[in-house]
Design a protein around this motif. Structure first.
Motif, short mmCIF file in Angstrom:
data_model
loop_
_atom_site.label_atom_id
_atom_site.label_comp_id
_atom_site.label_asym_id
_atom_site.label_seq_id
_atom_site.Cartn_x
_atom_site.Cartn_y
_atom_site.Cartn_z
N MET A 21 -49.96 -59.54 20.41
CA MET A 21 -50.64 -58.79 20.56
C MET A 21 -49.26 -57.56 21.12
O MET A 21 -49.59 -56.19 21.23
CB MET A 21 -51.42 -58.75 21.96
CG MET A 21 -52.48 -59.24 22.38
SD MET A 21 -53.98 -58.81 21.37
CE MET A 21 -54.23 -57.66 22.23
N LEU A 55 -52.41 -58.25 13.55
CA LEU A 55 -54.05 -58.26 13.86
C LEU A 55 -54.13 -59.19 12.61
O LEU A 55 -54.59 -60.15 12.12
CB LEU A 55 -54.51 -57.00 13.67
CG LEU A 55 -56.37 -57.40 14.01
CD1 LEU A 55 -56.20 -58.01 15.62
CD2 LEU A 55 -56.61 -56.21 14.66
N GLU A 66 -62.78 -65.43 16.33
CA GLU A 66 -62.58 -64.64 17.09
C GLU A 66 -63.47 -64.40 17.49
O GLU A 66 -64.67 -63.79 17.88
CB GLU A 66 -61.58 -62.83 16.08
CG GLU A 66 -60.52 -62.04 17.81
CD GLU A 66 -60.29 -61.15 16.72
OE1 GLU A 66 -59.32 -60.67 16.64
OE2 GLU A 66 -61.24 -60.27 16.33
N ALA A 101 -58.69 -55.69 21.01
CA ALA A 101 -57.87 -55.59 19.31
C ALA A 101 -57.58 -53.64 18.31
O ALA A 101 -57.25 -53.28 17.94
CB ALA A 101 -57.83 -56.41 18.31
N GLN A 102 -59.17 -53.56 19.13
CA GLN A 102 -59.98 -52.23 18.73
C GLN A 102 -59.28 -51.20 19.91
O GLN A 102 -59.08 -50.16 18.98
CB GLN A 102 -61.39 -52.43 18.31
CG GLN A 102 -62.20 -51.52 18.62
CD GLN A 102 -63.77 -51.73 19.06
OE1 GLN A 102 -64.34 -52.39 18.19
NE2 GLN A 102 -64.15 -49.78 18.88
N GLN A 109 -61.71 -60.54 22.62
CA GLN A 109 -60.36 -60.36 22.07
C GLN A 109 -61.06 -59.88 20.66
O GLN A 109 -59.42 -58.49 20.24
CB GLN A 109 -60.26 -61.64 21.81
CG GLN A 109 -59.09 -61.51 20.56
CD GLN A 109 -57.52 -61.20 21.55
OE1 GLN A 109 -57.59 -61.61 22.66
NE2 GLN A 109 -56.46 -60.22 20.40
N ARG A 110 -62.03 -59.06 19.89
CA ARG A 110 -62.42 -57.96 18.77
C ARG A 110 -62.36 -57.17 19.81
O ARG A 110 -61.66 -55.77 18.77
CB ARG A 110 -63.55 -58.69 18.16
CG ARG A 110 -63.52 -57.49 17.10
CD ARG A 110 -64.81 -57.32 16.37
NE ARG A 110 -66.13 -57.48 17.09
CZ ARG A 110 -67.15 -58.64 17.13
NH1 ARG A 110 -66.77 -60.06 17.54
NH2 ARG A 110 -67.63 -58.06 17.96
N GLU A 136 -59.16 -52.09 12.63
CA GLU A 136 -59.41 -53.12 13.32
C GLU A 136 -60.54 -54.03 12.37
O GLU A 136 -60.57 -55.35 11.93
CB GLU A 136 -60.35 -53.01 14.92
CG GLU A 136 -61.11 -54.47 15.46
CD GLU A 136 -61.96 -54.67 14.74
OE1 GLU A 136 -62.28 -56.15 15.02
OE2 GLU A 136 -62.69 -53.93 14.75
N ARG A 139 -55.36 -63.23 13.11
CA ARG A 139 -56.57 -64.44 13.05
C ARG A 139 -56.88 -64.70 11.61
O ARG A 139 -57.54 -65.68 11.79
CB ARG A 139 -57.48 -62.68 11.69
CG ARG A 139 -58.45 -61.58 12.79
CD ARG A 139 -59.13 -60.20 12.99
NE ARG A 139 -59.10 -59.40 13.92
CZ ARG A 139 -60.32 -58.38 13.99
NH1 ARG A 139 -60.03 -58.00 12.64
NH2 ARG A 139 -60.75 -58.17 15.38
N MET A 142 -49.14 -55.46 17.25
CA MET A 142 -49.86 -55.08 16.93
C MET A 142 -50.01 -53.42 18.22
O MET A 142 -50.29 -53.25 17.04
CB MET A 142 -51.42 -56.04 17.44
CG MET A 142 -52.27 -56.69 16.53
SD MET A 142 -52.92 -58.05 17.54
CE MET A 142 -54.76 -56.69 17.87
#
Lengths: 298, 229
Positions: free
Chosen positions: A88, B4, B66, B74-75, B70-71, B83, B8, A91
């Motif tokens: 994270m 990311l 996922e 990530a967005q 969590q998606r 994403e 994944r 990211m």
């Protein structure tokens, strides 16, 4: 950041959850989102964070870096705490060494050290929530959105949440937080947004009370944090001046002239010209009755 | 975005979800090459048809591993566009791995042969045509899988329906004499071309067809994700 005439519903023929919401929050400000269950508090927070896109209206001037702590951390993932937070952090734009450092710091602060190599699905709800907090703070966000952040946390971690909020505010960030447990009494300086029937209204500040001015001496190195905390607690910082450790009340340096502007007095020198550490004297507007023995002048 | 993509792919591998499509692909290839030897271009063309639904299924599994929460996280961290792109890139990387297995597999089991008669294509040309056929199947298969993913359909049932209809449609609409071949990606025409004369113009047109179909599917995927966000 501004939400301008925001409308949102989850299905094309579904009811509007948000209807014409117009709110704004400035740098260094916190807002508490209040309302009954199911009125759209989380929806509002998710629109602000950029998770949900409004059907009508727009979100303007959202800071580039947003930290979002969802109400339920998605722990059903096959990673250890360390691996997940490292990923994270990368990211969020940190380099691998920076991410490792940030993970080390936040794992330590949130008491996750002994869970570093534990897989996320094996964590308790409160520990998983701490991982959720950590991922949002790995890179200091310009907007921190906390959806029921106190849920499931132990007493120590609950105390930490206002501290994190203060740090974000102290850096000029904004914070939105929802809470149904009454924990937001810890954020008395925050604006209060009430959500009901799809609309958001801002509750006004408490009635004007008699004010008193308190002078507080703090180490110069801590002045930014103290100023941020005082503001978060609803006090108005009138000014900052420098004084030696021996004479904390005696002004020997510049006085910050903007008492209300966020961050105006955050940059104070840490030492006098002769190298001695300085204390900094703060003038604080205290909107309540105070103990006269504390050296208060009215 | 790289972080990311890696996260994944790691999730896809660590949960063991990658195993099912790999096994299905190997079984399908085993049946395909178990019947005897064939020229590489012809064999690879059919291999690409067989792998098309496997690649689409693999993509759906990868994207569905996922959790929704969590998606969304990530967005927030990388932005909505990145994403979405990271999911497709991870699926393409996984698909290229499967394609690599499909390219090597027939040589391990003796399913292909070199030129036998005069006029047969060389092994190099056969390999090139085979690689083209497989690579042409990757973008449409990945996008079909993405359209069938939970982020697009919202439920497992609809996702399976989209996947099954897409895979069957690609074969049925691609048969010779189809009334609307342009509705499907050119998987079947590619296999026929690889086995036939494979003129440069035909190869070019089929490539453009696959790219155009993928472009439309990509637009549909983006629209669906935006409308569900």
């Amino acid at each position: 950041m501004r939400l301008e005439n925001v409308w949102l519903r989850y299905h094309r023929r579904g009811p509007w959850v948000l209807q014409g919401v117009d709110v704004r929050i400035g740098a260094g400000e916190a807002a508490v989102v209040l309302g009954r269950n199911g009125v759209g508090k989380s929806t509002l927070l998710q629109v602000a964070a950029g998770v949900l896109r409004p059907a009508r209206g727009r979100v303007a001037d959202r800071p580039a870096r947003v930290g979002w702590v969802p109400e339920r951390f998605p722990a059903d993932q096959p990673f250890t705490v360390e691996h997940y937070l490292g990923a994270m952090g990368r990211m969020a734009g940190l380099t691998a060494p920076e991410a490792d450092r940030a993970v080390g710091v936040w794992v330590e602060r949130l008491g996750l050290t002994r869970f570093r190599r534990v897989r996320l699905p094996e964590l308790s709800k409160g520990t998983a929530q701490k991982v959720g907090l950590a991922q949002a703070m790995l890179r200091r966000p310009g907007l921190l959105v906390l959806d029921e952040p106190w849920e499931g946390l132990d007493a120590t971690a609950r105390e930490l949440v206002p501290e994190l909020i203060d740090e974000v505010l102290g850096d000029g960030g904004s914070v939105l937080v929802s809470d149904h447990r009454g924990e937001t009494v810890r954020l008395p300086g925050a604006r209060r947004w009430a959500v009901a029937d799809g609309t958001v209204t801002e509750e006004g500040p408490p009635a004007t009370e008699e004010v008193a001015v308190v002078e507080v001496a703090v180490p110069a190195a801590r002045v930014a944090g103290v100023v941020a905390r005082l503001r978060a607690e609803g006090h108005r910082v009138l000014g900052v001046r420098l004084g030696s450790a021996a004479d904390p009340a005696g002004p020997t340096g510049d006085v910050a002239a903007d008492p209300a502007g966020p961050g105006a007095d955050a940059a104070a020198p840490a030492a006098a010209g002769d190298g001695r550490p300085l204390d900094t004297s703060l003038l604080v507007d205290q909107p309540s009755a105070v103990d006269p023995s504390a050296g208060v002048r009215r | 975005m790289t972080a990311l993509v890696r996260l994944r792919l790691a999730g896809f591998l660590r949960t063991g979800r990658a195993l099912a499509p790999v096994l299905a692909g190997l079984v399908a290839l085993g049946i395909l090459y178990g019947g005897g030897r064939a020229q590489p271009a012809e064999a690879y063309g059919v291999s690409a048809v067989v792998l098309f639904p496997v690649l689409a299924w693999q993509t759906k599994l990868l994207l569905d591993v996922e959790p929704d929460g969590q998606r969304r996280l990530a967005q927030v961290v990388v932005g909505a566009r990145r994403e979405r792109a990271a999911g497709l890139v991870a699926a393409v990387v996984a698909a290229l791995g499967t394609v690599a297995v499909a390219m090597i597999f027939p040589w391990l089991v003796g399913g292909v042969t070199g030129p036998v008669e005069p006029g047969d294509r060389s092994i190099a040309v056969g390999l090139a045509l085979g690689l083209w056929a497989h690579l042409l199947a990757v973008p449409p298969a990945v996008l079909l899988g993405a359209l069938a993913s939970r982020a697009c359909t919202g439920s497992a049932g609809y996702g399976v329906a989209v996947l099954a209809l897409g895979a069957v449609g690609a074969v049925v609409l691609g048969l010779s004499g189809s009334v609307a071949p342009w509705l499907a990606p050119p998987i079947m025409p590619t296999a026929r071309t690889a086995a036939g004369d494979a003129a440069a113009l035909t190869v070019t047109l089929l490539t453009l067809w696959a790219l155009a179909w993928s472009g439309v599917a990509l637009a549909g995927y983006v629209w669906r994700r935006r409308s569900r966000a």
